[in-house]
Design an enzyme around this catalytic site. Structure first.
Site, PDB file in Angstrom:
ATOM      1  N   GLY A 140      50.461  -8.026  53.938  1.00 49.47           N
ATOM      2  CA  GLY A 140      51.649  -8.439  54.697  1.00 49.47           C
ATOM      3  C   GLY A 140      52.579  -9.187  53.759  1.00 49.47           C
ATOM      4  O   GLY A 140      53.246 -10.138  54.139  1.00 49.47           O
ATOM      5  N   TYR A 196      49.052 -27.368  59.856  1.00 52.29           N
ATOM      6  CA  TYR A 196      49.144 -28.816  60.041  1.00 52.29           C
ATOM      7  C   TYR A 196      48.205 -29.564  59.119  1.00 52.29           C
ATOM      8  O   TYR A 196      48.497 -30.666  58.696  1.00 52.29           O
ATOM      9  CB  TYR A 196      48.883 -29.187  61.511  1.00 52.29           C
ATOM     10  CG  TYR A 196      50.181 -29.458  62.203  1.00 52.29           C
ATOM     11  CD1 TYR A 196      51.071 -28.421  62.423  1.00 52.29           C
ATOM     12  CD2 TYR A 196      50.565 -30.757  62.557  1.00 52.29           C
ATOM     13  CE1 TYR A 196      52.296 -28.654  62.992  1.00 52.29           C
ATOM     14  CE2 TYR A 196      51.790 -30.991  63.121  1.00 52.29           C
ATOM     15  CZ  TYR A 196      52.653 -29.940  63.334  1.00 52.29           C
ATOM     16  OH  TYR A 196      53.870 -30.176  63.878  1.00 52.29           O
ATOM     17  N   LEU A 197      47.061 -28.955  58.816  1.00 54.13           N
ATOM     18  CA  LEU A 197      46.106 -29.628  57.938  1.00 54.13           C
ATOM     19  C   LEU A 197      46.637 -29.693  56.504  1.00 54.13           C
ATOM     20  O   LEU A 197      46.091 -30.399  55.672  1.00 54.13           O
ATOM     21  CB  LEU A 197      44.756 -28.919  57.985  1.00 54.13           C
ATOM     22  CG  LEU A 197      44.064 -28.946  59.356  1.00 54.13           C
ATOM     23  CD1 LEU A 197      42.691 -28.315  59.260  1.00 54.13           C
ATOM     24  CD2 LEU A 197      43.947 -30.374  59.874  1.00 54.13           C
ATOM     25  N   HIS A 213      46.745 -27.219  66.270  1.00 43.90           N
ATOM     26  CA  HIS A 213      47.292 -28.352  65.515  1.00 43.90           C
ATOM     27  C   HIS A 213      46.942 -29.704  66.138  1.00 43.90           C
ATOM     28  O   HIS A 213      46.404 -30.597  65.488  1.00 43.90           O
ATOM     29  CB  HIS A 213      48.822 -28.268  65.430  1.00 43.90           C
ATOM     30  CG  HIS A 213      49.344 -26.949  64.961  1.00 43.90           C
ATOM     31  ND1 HIS A 213      48.720 -26.218  63.982  1.00 43.90           N
ATOM     32  CD2 HIS A 213      50.431 -26.239  65.327  1.00 43.90           C
ATOM     33  CE1 HIS A 213      49.418 -25.097  63.767  1.00 43.90           C
ATOM     34  NE2 HIS A 213      50.454 -25.090  64.576  1.00 43.90           N
ATOM     35  N   ASP A 261      57.597 -12.098  57.046  1.00 40.39           N
ATOM     36  CA  ASP A 261      58.352 -13.353  57.151  1.00 40.39           C
ATOM     37  C   ASP A 261      57.638 -14.554  56.541  1.00 40.39           C
ATOM     38  O   ASP A 261      58.232 -15.342  55.811  1.00 40.39           O
ATOM     39  CB  ASP A 261      58.619 -13.675  58.635  1.00 40.39           C
ATOM     40  CG  ASP A 261      59.822 -12.903  59.139  1.00 40.39           C
ATOM     41  OD1 ASP A 261      60.586 -12.397  58.284  1.00 40.39           O
ATOM     42  OD2 ASP A 261      59.985 -12.806  60.371  1.00 40.39           O
ATOM     43  N   LEU A 262      56.358 -14.689  56.887  1.00 39.15           N
ATOM     44  CA  LEU A 262      55.618 -15.850  56.400  1.00 39.15           C
ATOM     45  C   LEU A 262      55.510 -15.816  54.882  1.00 39.15           C
ATOM     46  O   LEU A 262      55.701 -16.825  54.199  1.00 39.15           O
ATOM     47  CB  LEU A 262      54.222 -15.878  57.044  1.00 39.15           C
ATOM     48  CG  LEU A 262      53.403 -17.110  56.718  1.00 39.15           C
ATOM     49  CD1 LEU A 262      53.927 -18.319  57.477  1.00 39.15           C
ATOM     50  CD2 LEU A 262      51.926 -16.880  57.040  1.00 39.15           C
ATOM     51  N   THR A 285      55.351  -8.610  52.347  1.00 40.69           N
ATOM     52  CA  THR A 285      56.803  -8.635  52.461  1.00 40.69           C
ATOM     53  C   THR A 285      57.241  -9.158  53.835  1.00 40.69           C
ATOM     54  O   THR A 285      58.401  -9.061  54.210  1.00 40.69           O
ATOM     55  CB  THR A 285      57.405  -7.226  52.248  1.00 40.69           C
ATOM     56  OG1 THR A 285      56.757  -6.325  53.158  1.00 40.69           O
ATOM     57  CG2 THR A 285      57.177  -6.743  50.830  1.00 40.69           C
TER      58      THR A 285
END
Ligand code: NAG
Ligand code: NAG
Ligand code: NAG
Ligand code: NAG
Length: 783
Positions: free
Chosen positions: A31, A204-205, A265, A35-36, A33
Site C-alpha cells: 500500500g 497514539y503510542l 487510543h 494516503d498513509l 502509494t
C-alpha cells in the site's frame, strides 16, 4: 539495485532482539502509494534511514501495490521526493541522503503469490550479489484490514527471510470490530505469523507524551506513590476532542466513535495511567502483564455507564454518502463518554473516556485531577485553592506543543533525560482552568512525529509500543458488551461546534453517567421560528402549551420527575395529591419508571383517579383499571380507599345511563377534590386525535358543566366513561404524553390546525387557570 554499503560503526543495536549484528534490511510498504504512506510512512522510513546511516546496516525499500509498476512508479517517486530532513542535518548532507534513499527505493507490484515469490528471489539475489547477510524484513501493511490474512499468508509461504534474520509485519487498525471478529482476525494472522513478528500500530503510542507516561510515573514515583490512588484522585479524564465532521462515512458508519478511538487510543492511555508501575520499563512482558491485570480488574461496562451523541448533520451525510433514502436512520455515535470503575486501587474513581466529532475545540489530553481539601478564605488567587492536577497534553488545544503539566500545588517533577526540557517562558494561556504559570511544564526537547517514532521502535524491536494480541482481545473484551448494549440507544443529537453549549455536559453519579441537561432540543422550524439557528436548547412551545421533547427514555424520566414534584408540592400545601391517569399503552413506560425509581413518591397521600374507562368489567384485560392495577397500583404502597376506579359496572350492567355511574363518579370528585380541580391529569392522544374518551365528531364540547360523561368510541368496546373537558380544564396541571414515530403525522397536523374540539378533540384541552405541558418524544416530533 545498488546497495550502498555503509561504514560500520557504533551500531545502536542494544534493544534489538537479534544478536547477529548489522546486516541488510528490506523494508516493504504494502500500500506504498496510499494516503498513509504518502503522509507519514515514507517520511518515517527516511528518518529511520538517516538515523541508521552509520549503524552498519544496509537497506532497500519497496513500495508495493496492486497496480503495475509502469503506472505506479512515477506516483511513488513523487511521494519520495517530498521527504525532508530534520533541522540538524545540513542541506548538502540532506540532499545526499535523499538521493541515496531514492536510489534504494523501488516500486513492485504485489498482487499474486508469484509477485511475492519474485520479490523474495530478488532480495536473495541482491544479498548474494553484495555478499552480505540478511538482518531482517519489515513488511508494513498499509492496506484495508480484510486483506491482512491473505497478505500474511503470502509472506509466510513465499517471503520469509533467510534463516537467522527477523521478520516484522506491521498492521494498522482496525483490528476487528468486536471481540469475535478480532479473535477471528487474530487466529487467521496467527496461522501465518508468530506473535513476536506482529507489530500492531496504535499511533497514539508513538506520541511523545503518551510514551512518556510510564517514565514520568517512574521518575516521580517518590511524589506520586502516596497520591496515585482512590483516596487522593478525584477523577481521571482521557479526552480526544475533534472539531471536524466524519470524513470516511462508509467506514465510520460501521464503526462509530467507540470503535474508532476509544477501544484503541483512549483505552491504551487508560491502561498506561492506571496499570501498576512496572519495575523494568524496558520489559514488554512486564508491561503487558500489568496492562492485562488492569483489563481483568475492570468491571463489566454497562449501558448506563455510557452516553452517546450524534451531530445533527451526520444523518444527512450518511444518507447522501451511502445513497440511502431520507428515512434511513443511523444510530452510529459520533460522541461518547464512558465511565469505568476499575480495581480496588481506584475503586469508585471515575475514569472518563471522552471523544467526539464536531465539538468545540480540537484537543487531546489526559488529566488526573486530585482532591483538594484546601479552602482559602481570603486570597482566592492562592495556588493552594486551585485545581490540583497533572495534565498529559498530547496536542492541539490552547497549548500549541505537547507537554506534561503538573500544577504547582502538587510537586515539582523531575526532568531527567536530555530528551525533555522544562518550559519557563510562557504564552498567556490557561490549560484546564489553571493559568500556565501555575504549572510546572515540560516538553520534548525535539518534537517528533508519531509514525517516525514508531518506525524507529519497530526497527529496534521495542514491542511495548505496539498492541499485542492479548492486549487487543482484552480491550475488545471490555468494549464489546457496552457496544452491544447501546446498539439500539438513540444518541443525543447535538448541533456541532460552539452551539453545543452545555448539551453534552455529563454528570457522574456513583458508577453511572448521564447527560446533565434534561433540557429539550428541538429544531425551531418545528415551532415556526427562524431556521438560521436551527438548534436551541429550549423548553419549546407546542400549540398554546409548553413542550418538553427528548428521546423516549429521557422524556419518561422527565415526566415522572415532574409528576413527583407536583405531588410533593400538593402534599406540602394541602396534605393530598389528586392524580387522574389515562389508559392505553403509552403511559406504561411512565408507570414502570414510577415504580422502579420514585421510591419517595408520596403515594400514601395520593388519590388515583381515572381519566376514562371502557365499559367492560374491571377484571377484564381490556379495562383501563385492570391495566393500571397491573402496571402501577399493585407495585406501590397506596391505601385502597385512595383508588377511584370508574363505576362502569353497576347493578350487574355495564354503563347504563339510568344507573347513574357518571354522576356517582362526579359526586365522588366533588366530595374529595378541592374545587373539583385535580392536581395532575395525564392524557394521551390517539391517531384520530381523541383524548381521554372524547372522540372526533361526537360533540365533545356538549357535556356542559358535567365532569363525567358516557361517550361513544368508533372502536370496540364502543361505550366509554370519560372525564369531560370541564373536568380536565379545571386541573392545575395537564400533561399530554405523545410517543412513537406513528404519531409524527398527527403531531405535524396538530401543529397547524386551529382549535376545533369536534374535529380534533385534543385541541379542546385548555386548562382555565392551570398549566398544560406537552411531552412529545423525538420520534413523534421529528419523525
Ligand atoms: C507458515 O507456513 C508454513 C508452511 O509453509 C506452516 O507450516 C506454518 O505453520 C506457517 N505459520 C507460521 C507461523 O510459521
Ligand atoms: C529489563 O528488560 C529488558 C528487556 O526485557 C532486559 O534486557 C533487561 O535486562 C531488564 N533489566 C533488568 C534490570 O532486569
Ligand atoms: C452512490 O451513487 C453514486 C452515483 O449513483 C455512485 O457513484 C456511488 O458509488 C454510490 N455509493 C455507494 C456507497 O453505493
Ligand atoms: C381549596 O382551594 C381553594 C381555592 O383554590 C384554596 O383557597 C383552599 O386553600 C383549598 N383548600 C384546601 C383544603 O386545600
Amino acid at each position: 539495485m545498488l546497495l550502498v554499503a555503509l561504514c560500520a560503526q557504533g551500531a545502536d543495536g542494544k534493544e534489538r532482539e537479534d544478536a547477529r549484528g548489522p546486516g541488510h534490511v528490506s523494508v516493504v510498504i504494502v500500500g506504498g502509494t496510499g494516503d498513509l504512506a504518502k503522509k507519514y510512512l515514507w517520511q518515517g522510513f527516511f528518518t529511520l534511514y538517516v538515523n541508521q546511516v552509520s549503524s552498519g546496516n544496509t537497506f532497500s525499500f519497496y513500495g508495493g501495490g496492486l497496480s503495475p509498476a509502469d503506472k505506479a512508479t512515477p506516483v511513488l517517486f513523487e511521494i519520495l521526493k517530498a521527504v525532508s530532513c530534520s533541522k540538524d542535518v545540513s542541506q548538502e548532507r540532506c540532499a545526499l541522503l535523499k538521493e541515496q534513499f531514492l536510489r534504494l527505493s523501488k516500486y513492485r507490484q504485489l498482487k499474486t503469490t508469484e509477485h511475492y515469490q519474485d520479490l523474495a528471489k530478488h532480495i536473495e539475489q541482491e544479498l548474494q550479489h553484495e555478499a552480505i547477510t540478511e538482518a531482517g524484513r519489515l513488511f508494513y501493511l498499509s492496506v484495508p484490514a480484510f486483506a491482512y490474512a491473505d497478505i500474511a499468508d503470502k509472506i509466510n509461504t513465499s517471503c520469509r527471510p533467510t534463516a537467522g534474520a527477523w521478520l516484522r509485519v506491521v498492521l494498522e487498525k482496525p483490528f476487528g470490530h468486536d471481540l469475535r471478529s478480532a479473535q477471528i482476525l487474530s487466529s487467521q494472522l496467527g496461522s501465518s505469523l508468530r506473535e513476536e513478528e506482529m507489530y500492531r500500530i496504535d499511533h497514539y503510542l508513538g506520541k511523545q507524551v503518551v510514551a512518556k507516561i510510564l517514565p514520568f510515573r517512574a521518575d516521580n514515583s517518590k511524589f506520586l506513590d502516596p497520591i496515585w490512588n482512590k483516596r487522593h484522585i478525584e477523577r481521571v479524564e482521557i479526552v480526544l476532542k475533534e472539531t471536524l465532521d466524519v470524513k470516511r462515512i462508509s467506514f465510520y458508519d460501521e464503526y462509530g466513535v467507540i470503535r474508532d478511538v476509544m477501544q484503541n487510543h483512549l483505552t491504551e492511555i487508560m491502561t498506561l495511567l492506571t496499570m501498576r508501575l512496572p519495575r523494568n520499563l524496558s520489559s514488554s512482558e512486564e508491561i503487558l502483564r500489568n496492562k492485562l491485570q488492569i483489563f481483568s480488574s475492570l468491571l463489566p461496562l454497562r449501558k448506563n455507564q455510557a452516553v452517546v451523541g450524534q451531530y445533527q448533520a451526520y444523518k444527512a451525510e450518511v444518507q447522501q454518502e451511502l445513497n440511502k433514502t431520507k428515512d434511513h436512520v443511523t444510530l452510529t455515535p459520533t460522541f461518547a463518554v464512558l465511565a469505568h470503575i476499575s480495581e480496588a486501587h481506584y475503586e469508585d474513581v471515575p475514569i472518563l473516556l471522552i471523544s467526539g466529532k464536531m465539538l468545540d475545540e480540537r484537543v487531546g489530553y489526559a488529566r488526573i485531577l486530585f482532591k483538594n481539601d484546601v479552602f482559602c478564605l481570603e486570597s482566592h488567587n492562592s495556588i493552594h485553592c486551585k485545581p490540583k492536577q497533572i495534565v498529559f497534553h498530547f496536542g492541539h488545544g490552547t497549548l500549541n506543543y505537547p507537554a506534561i503539566l503538573v500544577s504547582k500545588n502538587l510537586f515539582k517533577p523531575t526532568v531527567r533525560d536530555g530528551e525533555w526540557k522544562e518550559v519557563t517562558e510562557h504564552q498567556d494561556v490557561s490549560v484546564l482552568g489553571l493559568h500556565i504559570s501555575d504549572y510546572y511544564v515540560q516538553t520534548p526537547a525535539e518534537q517528533r512525529e508519531a509514525y517516525s517514532e514508531l518506525i524507529s521502535h519497530i526497527f529496534a524491536g521495542r514491542k511495548n509500543s505496539f498492541i499485542s494480541t492479548e492486549d487487543l482481545l482484552a480491550s475488545w473484551g471490555v468494549w464489546t458488551p457496552v457496544l452491544s448494549s447501546i446498539i439500539t440507544t438513540l444518541p443525543r443529537i447535538y448541533p456541532g461546534g460552539a452551539e453545543n453549549e452545555n448539551l453534552l455536559d455529563i454528570r457522574v453519579k456513583g458508577k453511572e453517567i448521564d447527560y446533565y441537561t434534561e433540557v429539550v432540543v428541538i429544531s425551531n422550524d418545528q415551532v415556526g421560528g427562524s431556521s438560521a439557528n436551527r438548534f436551541q436548547v429550549m423548553q419549546g412551545k407546542f400549540r398554546s402549551g409548553d413542550m418538553v421533547s427528548a428521546w423516549a427514555e429521557e422524556l419518561v424520566e422527565r415526566l415522572a420527575a415532574n409528576m413527583q414534584e407536583a405531588a410533593q408540592a400538593a402534599v406540602r400545601e394541602g396534605g393530598v395529591f389528586h392524580l387522574a391517569l389515562s389508559g392505553g399503552s403509552t403511559p406504561l413506560a411512565l408507570f414502570h419508571r414510577l415504580t422502579q425509581h420514585h421510591f419517595s413518591f408520596p403515594w400514601t397521600d395520593t388519590h388515583v383517579w381515572m381519566v376514562d374507562e371502557r365499559c367492560v368489567p374491571l377484571t377484564e384485560l381490556e379495562s383501563n383499571f385492570h391495566s393500571l392495577h397491573k402496571h402501577l397500583l399493585q407495585h406501590i404502597r397506596i391505601p385502597y380507599y385512595n383508588i377511584h376506579p370508574m363505576p362502569v359496572h353497576i347493578n350487574q350492567r355495564l354503563c347504563v345511563e339510568e344507573d347513574g355511574g357518571a354522576l356517582l363518579y362526579e359526586r365522588e370528585i366533588n366530595k374529595l377534590v378541592n374545587g373539583s380541580s385535580f392536581h395532575f391529569v395525564l392524557l394521551g392522544v390517539g391517531y384520530d386525535s381523541h383524548t381521554a374518551s372524547l372522540f372526533p365528531g361526537s360533540k365533545v364540547d356538549g357535556h356542559g358543566v358535567s365532569l363525567v360523561a358516557f361517550t361513544e368510541s368508533p372502536h370496540k368496546p364502543h361505550q366509554r366513561m370519560s372525564l369531560t373537558f370541564s373536568a380536565i380544564n379545571r386541573a392545575h396541571r395537564v400533561a399530554l404524553l405523545v410517543m412513537g414515530r406513528g404519531k409524527h403525522e398527527l403531531i405535524t397536523q396538530l401543529s397547524r390546525v386551529k382549535d376545533n374540539p369536534d374535529k380534533w378533540p385534543v385541541t379542546g384541552v385548555k386548562p382555565a387557570s392551570g398549566r398544560l405541558m406537552w411531552y412529545i418524544d423525538y420520534d413523534a416530533l421529528l419523525g
